[in-house]
Design a protein around this motif. Sequence first.
Motif, PDB file in Angstrom:
ATOM      1  N   PRO A   4      83.449  -1.479  25.059  1.00 35.23           N
ATOM      2  CA  PRO A   4      83.078  -1.878  23.693  1.00 35.23           C
ATOM      3  C   PRO A   4      84.011  -1.252  22.664  1.00 35.23           C
ATOM      4  CG  PRO A   4      81.479  -0.325  24.588  1.00 35.23           C
ATOM      5  CD  PRO A   4      82.451  -0.636  25.688  1.00 35.23           C
ATOM      6  N   PRO A   5      84.212  -1.935  21.533  1.00 35.87           N
ATOM      7  CA  PRO A   5      85.119  -1.415  20.504  1.00 35.87           C
ATOM      8  C   PRO A   5      84.753  -0.007  20.043  1.00 35.87           C
ATOM      9  CG  PRO A   5      84.452  -3.659  19.976  1.00 35.87           C
ATOM     10  CD  PRO A   5      83.656  -3.241  21.173  1.00 35.87           C
ATOM     11  N   GLY A   6      83.502   0.347  20.016  1.00 35.58           N
ATOM     12  CA  GLY A   6      83.094   1.689  19.604  1.00 35.58           C
ATOM     13  C   GLY A   6      83.560   2.782  20.530  1.00 35.58           C
ATOM     14  N   PHE A   7      84.015   2.422  21.719  1.00 34.05           N
ATOM     15  CA  PHE A   7      84.514   3.397  22.683  1.00 34.05           C
ATOM     16  C   PHE A   7      85.975   3.134  23.012  1.00 34.05           C
ATOM     17  CE2 PHE A   7      80.698   5.516  23.032  1.00 34.05           C
ATOM     18  CZ  PHE A   7      80.708   6.472  24.022  1.00 34.05           C
ATOM     19  N   ALA A   8      86.678   2.525  22.073  1.00 27.85           N
ATOM     20  CA  ALA A   8      88.106   2.278  22.249  1.00 27.85           C
ATOM     21  C   ALA A   8      88.816   3.623  22.426  1.00 27.85           C
ATOM     22  CB  ALA A   8      88.646   1.521  21.042  1.00 27.85           C
ATOM     23  N   GLU A   9      90.098   3.569  22.647  1.00 28.03           N
ATOM     24  CA  GLU A   9      90.881   4.792  22.861  1.00 28.03           C
ATOM     25  C   GLU A   9      90.593   5.837  21.805  1.00 28.03           C
ATOM     26  OE1 GLU A   9      95.118   4.692  23.324  1.00 28.03           O
ATOM     27  OE2 GLU A   9      94.963   2.783  24.366  1.00 28.03           O
ATOM     28  N   LYS A  10      90.507   7.105  22.225  1.00 28.87           N
ATOM     29  CA  LYS A  10      90.309   8.192  21.277  1.00 28.87           C
ATOM     30  C   LYS A  10      91.489   8.220  20.321  1.00 28.87           C
ATOM     31  CE  LYS A  10      87.379  10.877  24.217  1.00 28.87           C
ATOM     32  NZ  LYS A  10      87.073  12.065  24.915  1.00 28.87           N
ATOM     33  N   GLY A  11      91.199   8.400  19.070  1.00 29.45           N
ATOM     34  CA  GLY A  11      92.238   8.436  18.056  1.00 29.45           C
ATOM     35  C   GLY A  11      92.559   7.069  17.478  1.00 29.45           C
ATOM     36  N   GLY A  23      81.554  -2.044  40.549  1.00 35.59           N
ATOM     37  CA  GLY A  23      82.424  -2.267  39.408  1.00 35.59           C
ATOM     38  C   GLY A  23      81.704  -1.948  38.115  1.00 35.59           C
ATOM     39  N   GLY A  24      82.161  -2.553  37.037  1.00 34.45           N
ATOM     40  CA  GLY A  24      81.546  -2.330  35.742  1.00 34.45           C
ATOM     41  C   GLY A  24      82.201  -1.185  35.000  1.00 34.45           C
ATOM     42  N   LYS A  25      81.408  -0.503  34.183  1.00 37.80           N
ATOM     43  CA  LYS A  25      81.922   0.632  33.412  1.00 37.80           C
ATOM     44  C   LYS A  25      80.856   1.709  33.320  1.00 37.80           C
ATOM     45  CE  LYS A  25      80.666  -1.299  28.940  1.00 37.80           C
ATOM     46  NZ  LYS A  25      80.174  -2.552  29.489  1.00 37.80           N
TER      47      LYS A  25
END
Length: 147
Positions: free
Chosen positions: A87-94, A133-135
């Motif tokens: 999800p976008p809220g957990f995109a790459e740190k920074g 699988g999954g996340k």
Amino acid sequence: MATVSPSWAYTLQLPHDPRAPGIARATLRTVLAAHDLSELTPTAELLASELLTNAHLHTRGPYALRLFAAEPDRLRIAVWDTDPTVPPGFAEKGAPVLVPPEDAEHGRGLHLVRACADAWGVSVLRELGASKGGKLLWAECGGQDLS
């Protein structure tokens, strides 16, 4: 003489049912009380609630709550689901994250997780053998004095 608590982990498999997040939060409170970590309950419950709700709202299959003793007085809360999309809220740190408009009714949950957790992250799981699988989205919280 100081004693060392053994590490522990719990996994609660949840069906795609609207009651599942509430059952998972009740389980979380019970586990924290059993391990004398009740002081973590408010933060841990908020983190778990947001991660569980995200899995329930944005996936169709089952999901799971995983609780780990990351260190003494520290908890890692993880929620696994079958969708590998991060999800976008957990995109790459920074990376810049778009905050929803003030009048939006949805979209703040993972921002709360990022703001309230001591650490957070995501692992995308590939389907290998027994893996489904999954996340796995995770967040950590702990006591102030970690020494």
